[in-house]
Motif scaffolding. Structure first.
Motif, mmCIF file in Angstrom:
data_model
loop_
_atom_site.group_PDB
_atom_site.id
_atom_site.type_symbol
_atom_site.label_atom_id
_atom_site.label_comp_id
_atom_site.label_asym_id
_atom_site.label_seq_id
_atom_site.Cartn_x
_atom_site.Cartn_y
_atom_site.Cartn_z
ATOM 1 N N ARG A 273 -7.323 7.648 7.498
ATOM 2 C CA ARG A 273 -6.983 6.470 6.690
ATOM 3 C C ARG A 273 -7.071 6.801 5.205
ATOM 4 O O ARG A 273 -6.237 6.367 4.399
ATOM 5 C CB ARG A 273 -7.909 5.301 7.024
ATOM 6 C CG ARG A 273 -7.504 4.023 6.281
ATOM 7 C CD ARG A 273 -8.345 2.839 6.661
ATOM 8 N NE ARG A 273 -9.707 2.933 6.137
ATOM 9 C CZ ARG A 273 -10.634 1.992 6.282
ATOM 10 N NH1 ARG A 273 -10.344 0.880 6.960
ATOM 11 N NH2 ARG A 273 -11.849 2.145 5.788
ATOM 12 N N LYS B 149 1.660 2.795 5.209
ATOM 13 C CA LYS B 149 1.045 1.478 5.188
ATOM 14 C C LYS B 149 0.704 1.018 6.603
ATOM 15 O O LYS B 149 -0.406 0.525 6.875
ATOM 16 C CB LYS B 149 1.981 0.472 4.513
ATOM 17 C CG LYS B 149 1.364 -0.912 4.342
ATOM 18 C CD LYS B 149 2.298 -1.837 3.561
ATOM 19 C CE LYS B 149 1.662 -3.211 3.368
ATOM 20 N NZ LYS B 149 2.566 -4.117 2.594
ATOM 21 N N GLU B 150 1.652 1.199 7.530
ATOM 22 C CA GLU B 150 1.392 0.851 8.920
ATOM 23 C C GLU B 150 0.323 1.762 9.521
ATOM 24 O O GLU B 150 -0.514 1.311 10.323
ATOM 25 C CB GLU B 150 2.682 0.957 9.730
ATOM 26 C CG GLU B 150 3.774 0.000 9.298
ATOM 27 C CD GLU B 150 5.102 0.342 9.933
ATOM 28 O OE1 GLU B 150 5.281 -0.003 11.114
ATOM 29 O OE2 GLU B 150 5.939 0.979 9.262
ATOM 30 N N ARG C 163 5.264 6.472 7.418
ATOM 31 C CA ARG C 163 5.025 5.024 7.371
ATOM 32 C C ARG C 163 3.528 4.792 7.146
ATOM 33 O O ARG C 163 2.788 4.357 8.025
ATOM 34 C CB ARG C 163 5.529 4.380 8.667
ATOM 35 C CG ARG C 163 7.031 4.501 8.807
ATOM 36 C CD ARG C 163 7.535 4.337 10.225
ATOM 37 N NE ARG C 163 7.208 3.032 10.815
ATOM 38 C CZ ARG C 163 7.545 2.668 12.058
ATOM 39 N NH1 ARG C 163 8.239 3.526 12.822
ATOM 40 N NH2 ARG C 163 7.202 1.486 12.531
ATOM 41 N N LEU D 100 -3.071 4.277 -3.376
ATOM 42 C CA LEU D 100 -4.186 3.334 -3.453
ATOM 43 C C LEU D 100 -5.459 4.154 -3.670
ATOM 44 O O LEU D 100 -6.281 4.350 -2.774
ATOM 45 C CB LEU D 100 -4.259 2.491 -2.169
ATOM 46 C CG LEU D 100 -3.028 1.609 -1.917
ATOM 47 C CD1 LEU D 100 -3.106 0.959 -0.541
ATOM 48 C CD2 LEU D 100 -2.906 0.538 -3.002
ATOM 49 N N LEU E 17 -0.242 6.286 -0.334
ATOM 50 C CA LEU E 17 0.188 4.987 -0.833
ATOM 51 C C LEU E 17 -0.213 4.765 -2.295
ATOM 52 O O LEU E 17 0.043 3.698 -2.856
ATOM 53 C CB LEU E 17 -0.405 3.871 0.033
ATOM 54 C CG LEU E 17 0.119 3.805 1.473
ATOM 55 C CD1 LEU E 17 -0.744 2.871 2.306
ATOM 56 C CD2 LEU E 17 1.571 3.356 1.491
ATOM 57 N N LEU F 146 -4.043 6.279 2.626
ATOM 58 C CA LEU F 146 -4.193 5.490 1.405
ATOM 59 C C LEU F 146 -3.851 6.320 0.167
ATOM 60 O O LEU F 146 -3.306 5.800 -0.814
ATOM 61 C CB LEU F 146 -5.623 4.948 1.304
ATOM 62 C CG LEU F 146 -5.997 3.878 2.351
ATOM 63 C CD1 LEU F 146 -7.497 3.617 2.326
ATOM 64 C CD2 LEU F 146 -5.220 2.591 2.101
#
Length: 667
Positions: free
Chosen positions: A147, A124-125, A122, A156, A154, A151
């Motif tokens: 983090r 994003k959370e 999970r 990103l 994700l 990311l």
């Protein structure tokens, strides 16, 4: 009264500081037995057990601590850490959230909650929790590092890259930050940037094994197999018990055709970890390339039994089924692999090729775009903007890709771009330039970008294999053959090859020398014997380079005309194209010769394995791409005798028909 646990506790703590973890744990256990109501005993025992990697036992001690001090957030945090280490991320998250409810400003609890969420996928959370931890404690380097990783998961990339750059600025002495950044660059397709990051990390810490591994992976993507092997051999030497490094090295060795060494690395990896699915998968790939389809299938099924969602193994199972001729099982296997990895490039690419084989053109060409993300990719992007099919560029570069056969097959679409009001440059491998200049007078066929102004803001590029998606999906509507031509003067020079009453057949039997690409596609020259036995037939060996030496080893070598060493010396297929104008037939396996013959609209027969490459379809004797070709498929995998018996019968009919037309009798 209970015995005083303090001396025992102090001795155990000293042992732990000295690195003697197991004796320290025994000391803490004695202290817990002496004073089970003392919280610090359970706290120190739980921490020592975590340090030793004994997570389940650590959970027991942490739970005892939490029962003794139910209002202590540190005790609940420790229980959550134990549960997380034991692989119970959901239960760990519950404990961390309890801490946050009682102590909202506890940065460590937010950080650990992020770790639990990451373990559950999970991301994003997880990134949000790491951000909250950094708000509470801007110096929380581990939260920043984690983090960045979340990311990355994700996709990103810009945000993750900003975090990695910040980490590198804060801790320039830490090679791992550079390694993580390099991994992100590699995922984004920047292999050169990834290699540079790995080299920076190695400059800081020359023996940093993850940096060596990253460097090897980056070099693999750029097809620097020698460099990749050197980096990964160093990594294995540095950390011989790291199974993942041996698997990576095996992959490079396989691509270098060092199959026995690749299998040996996989064997060593499986000795260290018999349930390592990736090692089984890689050994399956090496065994397949070595011609052991049954062994490969056993390995890939063993890998999937351990890791049912391992997408690479699911894809491999699909094409190994093709090797075994089990055609009906291929698509269900590939579809399952795609469900397990909906964005996995290998799964997308192989499903797309199956769609193309089945004539599902629009869907197939869309999925075919995944070829840019496979390792290694089929082309390297050019350093300016890509054409989307709708713009009107000041000039367009069509980038050739894959092998000679692919370039010839898709080249017919390039003239569709002529007359659109912008110059079209077709960049292909240098040997192909002279042949492909016959495509269209307005197409500038070039070997490189040296004569093109790359600073022009209106310049665009497009990969050749994307033209069907952008211009015309249905091959039935593509420009017909012939769309290439032999040089007239050169064709005249080959008139001497024809003698009266001979039926002349050009033959090619060997394709790519890479065994992982050529599995089951090439036939031994000996399989062509039935053709040599036909009266009135003359065979011309148009096989070049690898495989040509087989002529000396066949009983019918005196029936085979060999060409001079300087044949095609001044350009790929220039002499071949000229020679084909004077042949009655070409008989070839699945090689670039099939594409050339079809592109010139010369008669040909293609001998195919039981489940051939997508472009030949799954059934039938005709080619949608090349009407002048006939297709003969193996009834069973490896059965070339049956294929060439059929081809020989086809040739006899053609010889008889020509003799009948001429009023003679050569039957």
């Amino acid at each position: 009264m209970s015995a005083d646990p303090r001396p025992v506790l102090a001795e155990a703590a000293a042992l732990l500081r000295a690195g003697q973890v197991d004796p320290a744990i025994e000391g803490f256990r004695r202290a817990a037995a002496l004073a089970p109501q003392v919280p610090d005993v359970h706290r120190m025992l739980a921490m020592a057990l975590l340090q030793a990697g004994r997570a389940k036992e650590a959970v027991q001690s942490a739970r005892a601590l939490a029962q003794l001090t139910p209002s202590d957030p540190h005790a609940i945090l420790l229980l959550g850490a134990g549960l997380l280490a034991a692989g119970q991320g959901d239960k760990a998250l519950t404990q961390f959230d309890k801490v946050i409810q009682r102590a909202p400003g506890f940065a460590e609890a937010q950080f650990q909650a992020g770790n639990a969420l990451s373990s559950l996928g999970r991301f994003k959370e997880a990134a949000a929790r790491y951000t909250r931890a950094l708000e509470l404690d801007p110096r929380a380097i581990e939260a920043l590092a984690n983090r960045a990783v979340a990311l990355s998961h994700l996709k990103l990339h810009a945000e993750a890259m900003a975090d990695f750059d910040r980490l590198i600025a804060l801790q320039p002495w830490m090679p791992l930050h550079l390694v993580n950044k390099g991994g992100l660059l590699l995922e984004a397709g920047d292999a050169a940037g990834a290699a540079a990051a790995a080299e920076q990390a190695l400059a800081i810490a020359p023996g940093q094994v993850d940096a060596q591994a990253l460097l090897g992976q980056a070099r693999l993507v750029t097809l620097d197999y020698d460099g990749a092997r050197a980096a990964l051999e160093q990594a294995v030497e540095t950390a011989p018990v790291r199974v993942d490094l041996r698997v990576l090295l095996a992959q490079v060795l396989r691509r270098q055709e060092r199959l026995e060494e690749a299998i040996a690395q996989c064997d060593a990896a499986l000795t260290l970890d018999p349930r390592r699915a990736t090692a089984l998968f890689e050994r399956a790939e090496a065994r397949r390339a070595a011609g052991d389809a049954k062994g490969a299938f056993a390995d890939v099924d063993a890998a999937l039994a351990i890791a049912p969602r391992l997408v690479e193994a699911g894809v491999a199972r699909g094409y190994i089924l093709g090797d075994l001729g089990r055609i009906g099982e291929i698509r269900p296997t590939l579809d399952k692999a795609l469900r397990n990895g909906p964005d996995h490039p290998d799964a997308l690419f192989h499903v797309a090729m199956d769609d193309l084989a089945l004539g599902r053109w629009a869907k197939g060409w869309t999925g075919y775009e995944a070829r840019a993300r496979i390792v290694p990719p089929t082309y390297r992007p050019l350093p300016f903007a890509r054409w989307d099919g709708t713009q009107t560029p000041s000039a367009l570069v069509v980038l050739g890709e894959q092998g000679f056969g692919d370039a010839i097959q898709f080249a017919r679409l390039v003239p569709r771009l002529a007359g659109r009001g912008f110059p079209v440059h077709f960049q292909v491998s240098a040997p192909l330039v002279p042949l492909l200049r016959s495509l269209h007078p307005d197409i500038n066929v070039v070997p490189d970008l040296s004569g093109i102004d790359q600073t022009d803001p209106g310049l665009r590029w497009v990969p050749l294999g994307s033209l069907p998606l952008l211009l015309e999906a249905d091959p039935a509507l593509w420009p017909g053959a012939p769309y290439l031509a032999a040089e007239p003067e050169r064709a005249n020079q080959w008139r001497h090859v024809r003698e009266a009453d001979e039926f002349i057949i050009g033959i090619t039997w060997q394709g790519s020398t890479r065994r992982d690409l050529d599995v089951g596609r090439s036939a031994p020259l000996a399989a062509f014997a039935p053709l040599a036995a036909i009266e009135g037939v003359k065979l011309v060996a148009i096989q070049r380079n690898a495989g040509a030496e087989q002529v000396d080893g066949v009983p019918f070598r005196s029936r085979v005309l060999r060409l001079d060493e300087d044949f095609d010396a001044d350009g790929a297929f220039l002499d071949t194209a000229a020679l084909l104008q004077h042949l009655d037939l070409v008989v070839t396996t699945d090689t670039s010769m099939a594409h050339l013959t079809g592109a010139l609209a010369r008669p040909g027969i293609v001998a195919l394995r039981a489940v051939p490459d997508w472009r030949w379809g799954r059934a039938g004797t005709d080619s949608i791409f090349y009407p002048s070709l006939s297709l003969v498929r193996q009834a069973l995998p490896g059965d070339w005798d049956g294929v060439f018996a059929t081809i020989a019968e086809m040739v006899r009919h053609r010889v008889a028909a020509r003799a009948h037309a001429a009023g003679g009798d050569l039957s």
